[in-house]
Design an enzyme around this catalytic site. Structure first.
Site, mmCIF file in Angstrom:
data_model
loop_
_atom_site.group_PDB
_atom_site.id
_atom_site.type_symbol
_atom_site.label_atom_id
_atom_site.label_comp_id
_atom_site.label_asym_id
_atom_site.label_seq_id
_atom_site.Cartn_x
_atom_site.Cartn_y
_atom_site.Cartn_z
ATOM 1 N N SER A 241 0.949 -1.319 -0.239
ATOM 2 C CA SER A 241 0.072 -0.246 -0.138
ATOM 3 C C SER A 241 0.927 1.468 -0.081
ATOM 4 C CB SER A 241 -0.968 0.013 1.191
ATOM 5 O OG SER A 241 0.116 -0.303 2.412
ATOM 6 N N HIS A 271 -2.225 -9.152 1.566
ATOM 7 C CA HIS A 271 -1.215 -7.661 2.615
ATOM 8 C C HIS A 271 -2.955 -7.480 3.512
ATOM 9 C CE1 HIS A 271 0.356 -3.884 3.113
ATOM 10 N NE2 HIS A 271 0.085 -3.162 2.039
ATOM 11 N N HIS A 318 6.178 -12.462 6.940
ATOM 12 C CA HIS A 318 5.810 -11.359 6.834
ATOM 13 C C HIS A 318 7.487 -11.369 5.915
ATOM 14 C CE1 HIS A 318 6.620 -7.225 6.837
ATOM 15 N NE2 HIS A 318 5.515 -7.269 7.353
ATOM 16 N N ARG A 327 2.847 -5.054 16.459
ATOM 17 C CA ARG A 327 1.463 -4.698 16.509
ATOM 18 C C ARG A 327 0.390 -5.800 16.762
ATOM 19 N NH1 ARG A 327 1.963 -3.025 9.951
ATOM 20 N NH2 ARG A 327 2.701 -5.619 10.274
ATOM 21 N N ASP A 373 -3.192 -8.636 11.262
ATOM 22 C CA ASP A 373 -3.464 -8.918 11.229
ATOM 23 C C ASP A 373 -4.408 -10.376 11.776
ATOM 24 O OD1 ASP A 373 -4.205 -7.147 8.929
ATOM 25 O OD2 ASP A 373 -2.364 -8.867 8.491
HETATM 26 N N1 NMX Z 1 1.079 -19.850 5.773
HETATM 27 C C1 NMX Z 1 1.535 -20.672 5.229
HETATM 28 N N2 NMX Z 1 2.210 -20.545 3.746
HETATM 29 C C2 NMX Z 1 2.931 -19.239 3.715
HETATM 30 C C3 NMX Z 1 3.080 -18.788 5.177
HETATM 31 C C4 NMX Z 1 1.731 -18.934 6.150
HETATM 32 N N3 NMX Z 1 1.323 -18.329 7.168
HETATM 33 N N4 NMX Z 1 3.691 -17.703 5.268
HETATM 34 C C5 NMX Z 1 4.600 -17.659 4.116
HETATM 35 N N5 NMX Z 1 4.342 -19.221 3.681
HETATM 36 C C6 NMX Z 1 4.836 -19.705 2.135
HETATM 37 C C7 NMX Z 1 5.306 -18.820 0.744
HETATM 38 O O1 NMX Z 1 4.068 -19.078 0.477
HETATM 39 C C8 NMX Z 1 6.126 -19.605 0.219
HETATM 40 O O2 NMX Z 1 5.759 -20.753 -0.527
HETATM 41 P P1 NMX Z 1 6.131 -20.840 -1.693
HETATM 42 O O3 NMX Z 1 7.409 -21.521 -1.503
HETATM 43 O O4 NMX Z 1 6.147 -22.581 -1.895
HETATM 44 O O5 NMX Z 1 5.761 -20.295 -3.399
HETATM 45 C C9 NMX Z 1 7.227 -19.573 0.821
HETATM 46 O O6 NMX Z 1 5.822 -20.528 2.298
HETATM 47 C C10 NMX Z 1 8.581 -18.610 1.655
HETATM 48 O O7 NMX Z 1 7.833 -17.730 1.674
HETATM 49 P P2 NMX Z 1 8.564 -16.587 3.329
HETATM 50 O O8 NMX Z 1 9.423 -16.052 1.792
HETATM 51 O O9 NMX Z 1 8.473 -16.855 4.161
HETATM 52 O O10 NMX Z 1 7.674 -15.440 2.418
HETATM 53 P P3 NMX Z 1 7.333 -14.146 1.411
HETATM 54 O O11 NMX Z 1 7.764 -13.435 1.744
HETATM 55 O O12 NMX Z 1 7.285 -14.405 0.125
HETATM 56 O O13 NMX Z 1 5.198 -13.290 2.213
HETATM 57 C C11 NMX Z 1 3.831 -12.847 2.859
HETATM 58 C C12 NMX Z 1 5.468 -12.965 3.056
HETATM 59 C C13 NMX Z 1 3.025 -12.749 4.502
HETATM 60 C C14 NMX Z 1 2.717 -12.961 2.036
HETATM 61 C C15 NMX Z 1 3.427 -14.261 3.605
HETATM 62 O O14 NMX Z 1 3.737 -14.778 4.569
HETATM 63 C C16 NMX Z 1 1.556 -14.734 3.623
HETATM 64 O O15 NMX Z 1 1.635 -15.241 2.680
HETATM 65 N N6 NMX Z 1 1.103 -15.013 5.202
HETATM 66 C C17 NMX Z 1 0.378 -15.018 4.730
HETATM 67 C C18 NMX Z 1 -1.345 -13.532 4.644
HETATM 68 C C19 NMX Z 1 -0.806 -12.638 5.507
HETATM 69 O O16 NMX Z 1 -0.521 -12.286 7.103
HETATM 70 N N7 NMX Z 1 -0.557 -11.447 5.143
HETATM 71 C C20 NMX Z 1 -0.413 -9.942 5.857
HETATM 72 C C21 NMX Z 1 0.603 -9.568 6.012
HETATM 73 C C22 NMX Z 1 0.905 -8.040 6.521
HETATM 74 N N8 NMX Z 1 -0.469 -7.088 6.357
HETATM 75 O O17 NMX Z 1 -0.844 -6.843 6.812
HETATM 76 O O18 NMX Z 1 -0.186 -6.662 5.316
HETATM 77 C C1 MLT Z 2 2.100 -3.722 6.218
HETATM 78 O O1 MLT Z 2 2.046 -3.415 7.154
HETATM 79 O O2 MLT Z 2 2.311 -3.105 5.050
HETATM 80 C C2 MLT Z 2 2.205 -5.026 6.281
HETATM 81 O O3 MLT Z 2 2.756 -5.747 7.573
HETATM 82 C C3 MLT Z 2 3.177 -5.552 5.470
HETATM 83 C C4 MLT Z 2 4.602 -5.083 5.117
HETATM 84 O O4 MLT Z 2 5.490 -4.592 5.604
HETATM 85 O O5 MLT Z 2 4.877 -5.395 4.258
#
Ligand code: NMX
Ligand code: MLT
Length: 440
Positions: A241, A271, A318, A327, A373
């Site tokens: 964002s 996100h 994350h 948070r 979240d």
């Molecule tokens: N559950 C299952 N798999 C996960 C999760 C999770 N919570 N977090 C990461 N992975 C997987 C990810 O999909 C990836 O899989 P693949 O290699 O098969 O593509 C692998 O683990 C490596 O990912 P990372 O490097 O650990 O994480 P990345 O930096 O790519 O992604 C997020 C970060 C936040 C997108 C990821 O942790 C996620 O999808 N979390 C769940 C959604 C979430 O809670 N998002 C909110 C973030 C905060 N916000 O407010 O924005």
């Molecule tokens: C945010 O607050 O924007 C989320 O934690 C995602 C991020 O920092 O990448």
């Protein structure tokens, strides 16, 4: 000009001088190298942006102008009899780099109350949408409808000097932040309360008035809103964002266009929509197990099932953080004070006890800890804000504080159009074997 605007100009002139010196003296200093993997993997760890309002440490979490969340909760001014910081104070800190006193915060509350009028045509645009349109879509469209009010766009069309861009972006920023709670509350009351709207109370602080317009008078909920609006406001510049708002703003799209773009990124499930997804995931688990209070063993099995189905466990992981998000901790502390016996809140805490070890055991998830979240929805449900598809709108109202303060800085620093280089895989295949490639 108001004193906050004067002070901002003074600070911006000083920083402009520092930046000129930095580029002149250290312009060739290398702050990193870019690998092929980084280019394919979402540019993780690649420093490529300037954002003055906050800085994220992967272990310690976010600091706003040097202040951690516990420090903000201690030092930012609070409402009369209130326990949580007023988000006006955080905006002051992010914009000016200085902690405000109570008068500064009261001044901002009054300025935003005065600027909060939303023209009727904006509500007409929202009313034209089917009521079951997702609240984030309604919110983004509401902000786009408001774009007609942009002072920056009007002045730009007249022909203004680049030196004055910041001035009109600042005006739009103050007006837009002032108006967002009204638009968001309108959508809430329209979608869930049969269009029974509540008029603003100009005597209240920004978050207190938002809670009031949503229809909540419980002072515990007002405290939660003040905390919520503070902790969701900013997370340095690379998150979707913030980065989107900054990128779109770099084309000199006005703050309304830029922020609406940022909101559309926030609406994604990886996100900001994750706050909605967390509650849906917990409720699906409760339904599947036929209990409001699943045991830790049951939760552990459900997490494994989620992973085995190739889905993410929402609220965990994350892109930058490698420890529990402060948070999350702040909300857990709030829960321990205000609603320690709530079964949903307790389930969130039980998930926290079992999820990290399971996520870690996959060997691929870099951060097995909860993010912001994972907790927010349970607290909102506790106070009766039960409609989880509205939760990301709350995140969006808060996020405006950080990304719009940053947009003021972008224009005050005269940052240019953002346009990184992209290449093809064909190009990289040649590059890695040492074949000369010309991209011009
Ligand atoms: N559950 C299952 N798999 C996960 C999760 C999770 N919570 N977090 C990461 N992975 C997987 C990810 O999909 C990836 O899989 P693949 O290699 O098969 O593509 C692998 O683990 C490596 O990912 P990372 O490097 O650990 O994480 P990345 O930096 O790519 O992604 C997020 C970060 C936040 C997108 C990821 O942790 C996620 O999808 N979390 C769940 C959604 C979430 O809670 N998002 C909110 C973030 C905060 N916000 O407010 O924005
Ligand atoms: C945010 O607050 O924007 C989320 O934690 C995602 C991020 O920092 O990448």
């Amino acid at each position: 000009m108001g004193y906050i605007k004067d002070l901002f100009k003074e600070k911006a002139d000083a920083l402009n001088g520092d930046i000129k010196k930095m580029i002149a003296e250290h312009g060739d200093y290398k702050i990193g190298e870019i690998t092929v993997a980084q280019v394919y993997q979402g540019m993780r760890g690649m420093t490529g942006l300037i954002t003055e309002t906050s800085l994220l440490d992967s272990n310690e979490g976010i600091r706003f102008r040097g202040y951690s969340i516990p420090e903000l909760r201690e030092h930012l001014p609070k409402a009369e009899g209130g326990t949580e910081p007023l988000p006006e104070g955080l905006f002051h800190l992010m914009l000016l780099g200085e902690l405000p006193n109570k008068e500064d915060v009261d001044h901002l509350s009054a300025v935003w109350a005065r600027r909060s009028h939303v023209p009727n045509y904006v509500f007409d645009v929202i009313e034209a949408l089917p009521v079951n349109t997702h609240p984030m879509t309604q919110f983004s469209i509401g902000v786009m409808a408001l774009q007609r009010e942009s002072i920056f766009a009007k002045e730009y069309a007249k022909g203004i000097s680049k030196k004055d861009h910041w001035n009109f972006v600042y005006e739009d920023t103050m007006n837009l932040i002032a108006r967002l709670p009204r638009v968001a509350a309108y959508i809430y009351r329209r979608k869930y309360k049969g269009g029974d709207h509540i008029q603003p109370n100009g005597m209240l602080d920004w978050a207190g008035n938002f809670a009031h317009m949503l229809g909540f008078e419980d002072k515990g909920f007002w405290a939660l809103m003040r905390l919520y609006m503070t902790i969701h406001a900013d997370h340095e510049g690379g998150n979707v964002s913030a980065h989107t708002t900054h990128l779109v703003g770099s084309a000199l799209s006005d703050p309304y266009l830029s922020f609406a773009a940022g909101l559309n990124g926030l609406a994604g499930p990886l996100h900001g929509l994750a706050n909605q997804e967390v509650i849906r995931w917990i409720e699906e688990m409760q339904q599947a197990l036929d209990t409001q209070s699943p045991t830790k063993e049951q939760i552990a099995e459900y997490i494994k099932k989620t992973l085995s189905e190739g889905k993410v466990v929402p609220g965990y992981g994350h892109a930058v953080l490698r420890k529990t998000d402060p948070r999350f901790t702040a909300q857990m502390e709030f829960g321990k004070t205000h609603c320690p016996d709530d079964p949903l809140v307790q389930t969130v805490w039980n998930v926290y006890e079992v999820a990290p070890a399971i996520l870690e055991s996959t060997g691929k998830i870099k951060n097995p800890w909860p993010n912001v979240d994972a907790h927010s929805g349970a607290l909102l449900k506790h106070y009766g804000l039960i409609e989880e598809d509205f939760y990301t709108v709350l995140f969006g109202v808060s996020r405006a504080l950080g990304v719009l303060a940053s947009l003021c800085w972008d224009r005050a620093l005269g940052l240019p159009l953002e346009r990184p280089k992209s290449v093809t895989t064909e190009y990289l295949k040649k590059l890695v074997v040492g074949e000369a490639v010309d991209t011009e």
